[in-house]
Write a protein that holds these residues in place. Structure first.
Motif, PDB file in Angstrom:
ATOM      1  N   THR A  81     -12.248   3.285 -11.731  1.00  0.00           N
ATOM      2  CA  THR A  81     -11.535   2.355 -12.607  1.00  0.00           C
ATOM      3  C   THR A  81     -12.040   2.330 -14.044  1.00  0.00           C
ATOM      4  O   THR A  81     -11.331   1.863 -14.937  1.00  0.00           O
TER       5      THR A  81
ATOM      6  N   HIS B 178     -10.323   6.360  -3.323  1.00  0.00           N
ATOM      7  CA  HIS B 178      -9.168   5.766  -3.991  1.00  0.00           C
ATOM      8  C   HIS B 178      -8.663   4.561  -3.205  1.00  0.00           C
ATOM      9  O   HIS B 178      -8.390   3.494  -3.777  1.00  0.00           O
TER      10      HIS B 178
ATOM     11  N   LYS C 182     -10.134  -3.809  -5.639  1.00  0.00           N
ATOM     12  CA  LYS C 182      -9.450  -4.515  -6.730  1.00  0.00           C
ATOM     13  C   LYS C 182      -8.687  -5.718  -6.196  1.00  0.00           C
ATOM     14  O   LYS C 182      -8.697  -6.801  -6.810  1.00  0.00           O
ATOM     15  N   ASP C 183      -8.039  -5.521  -5.057  1.00  0.00           N
ATOM     16  CA  ASP C 183      -7.302  -6.633  -4.448  1.00  0.00           C
ATOM     17  C   ASP C 183      -8.246  -7.762  -4.044  1.00  0.00           C
ATOM     18  O   ASP C 183      -7.963  -8.946  -4.300  1.00  0.00           O
TER      19      ASP C 183
ATOM     20  N   GLU D 211      -8.754   0.592  -4.486  1.00  0.00           N
ATOM     21  CA  GLU D 211      -7.552  -0.243  -4.523  1.00  0.00           C
ATOM     22  C   GLU D 211      -7.761  -1.511  -3.708  1.00  0.00           C
ATOM     23  O   GLU D 211      -7.360  -2.612  -4.123  1.00  0.00           O
TER      24      GLU D 211
ATOM     25  N   SER E  46       0.818  -1.198   0.000  1.00  0.00           N
ATOM     26  CA  SER E  46       0.000   0.000   0.000  1.00  0.00           C
ATOM     27  C   SER E  46       0.861   1.260   0.000  1.00  0.00           C
ATOM     28  O   SER E  46       0.580   2.220  -0.711  1.00  0.00           O
TER      29      SER E  46
ATOM     30  N   THR F  60       2.446   1.711  -3.397  1.00  0.00           N
ATOM     31  CA  THR F  60       1.449   2.192  -4.350  1.00  0.00           C
ATOM     32  C   THR F  60       1.198   3.675  -4.158  1.00  0.00           C
ATOM     33  O   THR F  60       1.132   4.443  -5.135  1.00  0.00           O
TER      34      THR F  60
END
Length: 285
Positions: free
Chosen positions: A266, A227, A234-235, A231, A8, A11
């Motif tokens: 996205t 955001h 998505k994981d 993220e 994290s 990123t």
């Protein structure tokens, strides 16, 4: 720079540093005169020098260097910079002046590097500098895009090939305060965290905090939280069998709001994102 960082954090810093706004001031090739010398306390812009021939010196802060042909030097904005000649065999060099800022902060005060590297492919760098010079002098409507692309490549190559890279998290008090805020947001990703709560963590007035937060991250607090959630989503979509409703619950969001937020972040619906990534993985060699 990656040592000690979790996924994290990497990123965040990858995307944060990429927010740097570049502005090219000058680019040229010069065979400097014997009188080439100057001192620039707290210079407001960055200098890149690619040495092709000759000798001389550059000074960054209290360190003096004697560049050799084939070396690329970065003199970072905000540092005390000086340069000069040491003989009649003066530098022949490609050079450019540019700014690279993230909000009010200079990129290379945040991301500290060693000032020099030995260029691996000098012929390619010369060609790139020649293109940069041509675009900087061009009236073409796309010339700024082209120059920006080359300058961005210069910066990326310099960082990737540098032997000493570290984040200067104490370059401003804002970092220490905002890092605490970002950590809190990550730890409370499934909660409805208020601006008042975040501003108290940073010890800022709420109105000032919103501006400071956006200056630091490029996002408003709610945009940054979304955001983080996208993220995380998505994981979860890629590494678990949780359905979309379960993922929305895990993030403390109503299903309809989560689906809309994910698509805004996205460009995909959650199920479409999962299907696309799975197909991509199946088709990869």
């Amino acid at each position: 720079m990656k040592n000690g960082m979790n996924t994290s954090e990497r990123t965040f810093w990858k995307k944060y540093l990429a927010k740097a706004k570049l502005d090219l001031s000058y680019a040229a090739y010069t065979k400097v005169q014997k009188s080439w010398t100057d001192e620039n306390p707290a210079c407001p812009f960055n200098r890149l020098y690619f040495i092709c021939e000759g000798e001389g010196y550059v000074r960054i802060g209290d360190q003096t260097y004697f560049p050799k042909p084939g070396e690329l030097y970065l003199l970072p904005a905000g540092s005390d910079q000086a340069y000069g000649t040491i003989s009649d065999n003066t530098f022949g060099k490609y050079w450019c002046h540019f700014s690279a800022k993230i909000g009010d902060l200079d990129l290379f005060q945040i991301l500290q590097t060693s000032p020099c590297l030995k260029v691996q492919n000098p012929e390619e760098l010369v060609k790139a500098f020649e293109q940069l010079i041509a675009y900087s002098q061009s009236d073409s409507i796309t010339s700024e895009f082209r120059a920006y692309s080359i300058l961005m490549t210069f910066i990326a190559d310099f960082i990737e090939q540098n032997q000493s890279i570290k984040l200067n998290l104490t370059s401003t008090p804002t970092f220490e305060k905002m890092n605490k805020v970002l950590l809190y947001m990550e730890q409370h990703i499934a909660e409805n965290v208020s601006v008042d709560t975040l501003s108290r963590i940073a010890h800022y007035h709420p109105n000032y905090f919103i501006n400071a937060f956006k200056q630091f991250t490029g996002y408003s607090p709610i945009q940054y939280m979304n955001h983080l959630r996208s993220e995380k989503a998505k994981d979860l979509l890629m590494t678990t069998e949780l359905n979309v409703s379960q993922i929305a619950d895990a993030l403390g969001m109503e299903l309809s709001y989560f689906s809309r937020m994910f698509r805004e972040q996205t460009g995909f619906k959650p199920t479409a994102f999962r299907d696309l990534r799975l197909k991509t993985m199946e088709n990869s060699p």
